[in-house]
Design an enzyme around this catalytic site. Structure first.
Site, PDB file in Angstrom:
ATOM      1  N   HIS A 292      40.785  10.674  -3.271  1.00 48.63           N
ATOM      2  CA  HIS A 292      39.483  10.024  -3.462  1.00 48.63           C
ATOM      3  C   HIS A 292      39.096  10.030  -4.939  1.00 48.63           C
ATOM      4  O   HIS A 292      38.676   9.003  -5.485  1.00 48.63           O
ATOM      5  CB  HIS A 292      38.421  10.754  -2.635  1.00 48.63           C
ATOM      6  CG  HIS A 292      37.026  10.305  -2.904  1.00 48.63           C
ATOM      7  ND1 HIS A 292      36.369   9.383  -2.116  1.00 48.63           N
ATOM      8  CD2 HIS A 292      36.143  10.642  -3.882  1.00 48.63           C
ATOM      9  CE1 HIS A 292      35.154   9.170  -2.610  1.00 48.63           C
ATOM     10  NE2 HIS A 292      34.992   9.936  -3.683  1.00 48.63           N
ATOM     11  N   GLU A 293      39.232  11.189  -5.597  1.00 46.73           N
ATOM     12  CA  GLU A 293      38.839  11.280  -7.005  1.00 46.73           C
ATOM     13  C   GLU A 293      39.770  10.463  -7.894  1.00 46.73           C
ATOM     14  O   GLU A 293      39.324   9.793  -8.835  1.00 46.73           O
ATOM     15  CB  GLU A 293      38.819  12.749  -7.442  1.00 46.73           C
ATOM     16  CG  GLU A 293      37.832  13.626  -6.672  1.00 46.73           C
ATOM     17  CD  GLU A 293      36.405  13.102  -6.715  1.00 46.73           C
ATOM     18  OE1 GLU A 293      36.029  12.431  -7.698  1.00 46.73           O
ATOM     19  OE2 GLU A 293      35.653  13.358  -5.757  1.00 46.73           O
TER      20      GLU A 293
ATOM     21  N   HIS B  38      38.806   6.763  -7.902  1.00 44.86           N
ATOM     22  CA  HIS B  38      37.739   6.359  -8.821  1.00 44.86           C
ATOM     23  C   HIS B  38      38.319   5.983 -10.179  1.00 44.86           C
ATOM     24  O   HIS B  38      37.897   4.997 -10.800  1.00 44.86           O
ATOM     25  CB  HIS B  38      36.728   7.495  -8.998  1.00 44.86           C
ATOM     26  CG  HIS B  38      35.746   7.612  -7.870  1.00 44.86           C
ATOM     27  ND1 HIS B  38      34.966   6.561  -7.446  1.00 44.86           N
ATOM     28  CD2 HIS B  38      35.393   8.677  -7.104  1.00 44.86           C
ATOM     29  CE1 HIS B  38      34.178   6.970  -6.460  1.00 44.86           C
ATOM     30  NE2 HIS B  38      34.429   8.237  -6.235  1.00 44.86           N
TER      31      HIS B  38
ATOM     32  N   GLU C  50      32.168   4.449  -3.710  1.00 45.57           N
ATOM     33  CA  GLU C  50      32.538   5.611  -2.898  1.00 45.57           C
ATOM     34  C   GLU C  50      33.333   5.186  -1.665  1.00 45.57           C
ATOM     35  O   GLU C  50      34.314   5.826  -1.286  1.00 45.57           O
ATOM     36  CB  GLU C  50      31.293   6.388  -2.476  1.00 45.57           C
ATOM     37  CG  GLU C  50      30.596   7.125  -3.605  1.00 45.57           C
ATOM     38  CD  GLU C  50      31.454   8.220  -4.201  1.00 45.57           C
ATOM     39  OE1 GLU C  50      32.248   8.833  -3.460  1.00 45.57           O
ATOM     40  OE2 GLU C  50      31.341   8.461  -5.410  1.00 45.57           O
TER      41      GLU C  50
END
Length: 297
Positions: free
Chosen positions: A149-150, A153, A211
């Site tokens: 997820h990070e 980004h 997100e």
């Protein structure tokens, strides 16, 4: 006042939508997994080199401060080795989402802090806080989902995109607020306040969209690297139990945990076969996902 607020908000949305660069569809490179979409052209309004230099400087400053305070966990620590091992499995699939990632100088570090957090800066600079590992008792699959997820980004250049959108949105709403004040004879201080509120609302919307994209890209990265994407659902169940006092989704830069879980489940049929393939089995042959209970439960 309510009617006027709605008028300005609608005008702001229309103006910003008109400024948004058009995106052309891009064919998916594989028949399964989350579909790869073009990177937002908004990011081109922010200088990439400047963003990368700022990220590099900020990351170095953070590590330096942590080292001074004895909070930078040594490279030989088992948890650091664990994080870096998981990263090594995810990174080969990063260029599917951003070709530049193949040239990044990836870093993974662990900070001794009770914060339940992690991040990845532009250029592949990853940091985990020990609190997210210990408080949530994350399995390797769950760590991979968080890390994916990070990383997502950074791959999708959300920070660069968000900065450009915020600048344009703020300018657009101020201009519309001034125009509305002149047109309707309203005190400019009132329209300025409404314009600021509209800009903040739009920024929250963009952030929640980022997100959601990062959630799905993270699941895809994890699945391709051989980590169970079902860990994403369990992760957000744990986060939900931890953050029962979180603000409503419409006032947050993050979607609610329930929304995230629903979205992940909607796309589980796309990523589960990818994970199964990495294990040499079909999705129907996968055993149930097993996690660790949260500390204190």
């Amino acid at each position: 006042m309510n009617t006027f607020t709605r008028i300005v908000a609608l005008l702001s949305l229309s103006a910003c939508a008109g400024l948004a660069p058009a995106q052309q569809p891009q064919p998916q490179t594989e028949a399964d997994g989350i579909a790869v979409k073009p990177l937002s052209k908004w990011r081109n309004l922010q200088d990439r080199q400047q963003v990368d230099q700022q990220a590099q400087s900020q990351y170095a400053a953070l590590l330096g401060e942590a080292r001074q305070k004895g909070a930078l966990v040594p490279a030989s620590h088992p948890q650091v080795l664990r994080l870096r091992g998981i990263a090594r499995r995810l990174i080969p699939y990063a260029s599917r989402w951003n070709a530049d990632a193949a040239q990044w100088q990836w870093e993974v570090n662990l900070l001794n802090s009770s914060q339940v957090n992690a991040f990845c800066m532009p250029g592949g600079r990853i940091a985990f806080f020990s609190g997210i590992l210990t408080t949530l008792k994350l399995t390797d699959d769950e760590v991979a989902v968080v890390m994916g997820h990070e990383i997502a980004h950074a791959l999708r250049e959300h920070g660069r995109e968000q900065a450009a959108k915020s600048n344009v949105t703020a300018l657009g709403t101020k201009l519309l607020g001034a125009g509305a004040a002149a047109l309707f004879g309203v005190d400019p201080r009132i329209t300025g306040t409404v314009a600021d509120m509209a800009a903040k609302g739009l920024s929250l919307h963009y952030s929640r969209g980022d997100e959601r994209e990062a959630d799905l890209v993270g699941l895809d990265l994890a699945a391709r690297a051989g980590f169970d994407p079902r860990a994403g659902v369990v992760l957000w169940q744990k986060m939900g139990a931890l953050n029962k006092s979180a603000p409503p989704a419409f006032l947050s830069t993050h979607p609610s945990g329930a929304d995230r879980i629903d979205e992940m489940n909607k796309h589980m049929g796309e990523v589960l076969p990818v994970y199964a393939r990495s294990k040499g089995v079909s999705a129907a042959q996968l055993p149930p996902y097993r996690s660790s209970a949260m500390a204190g439960n």
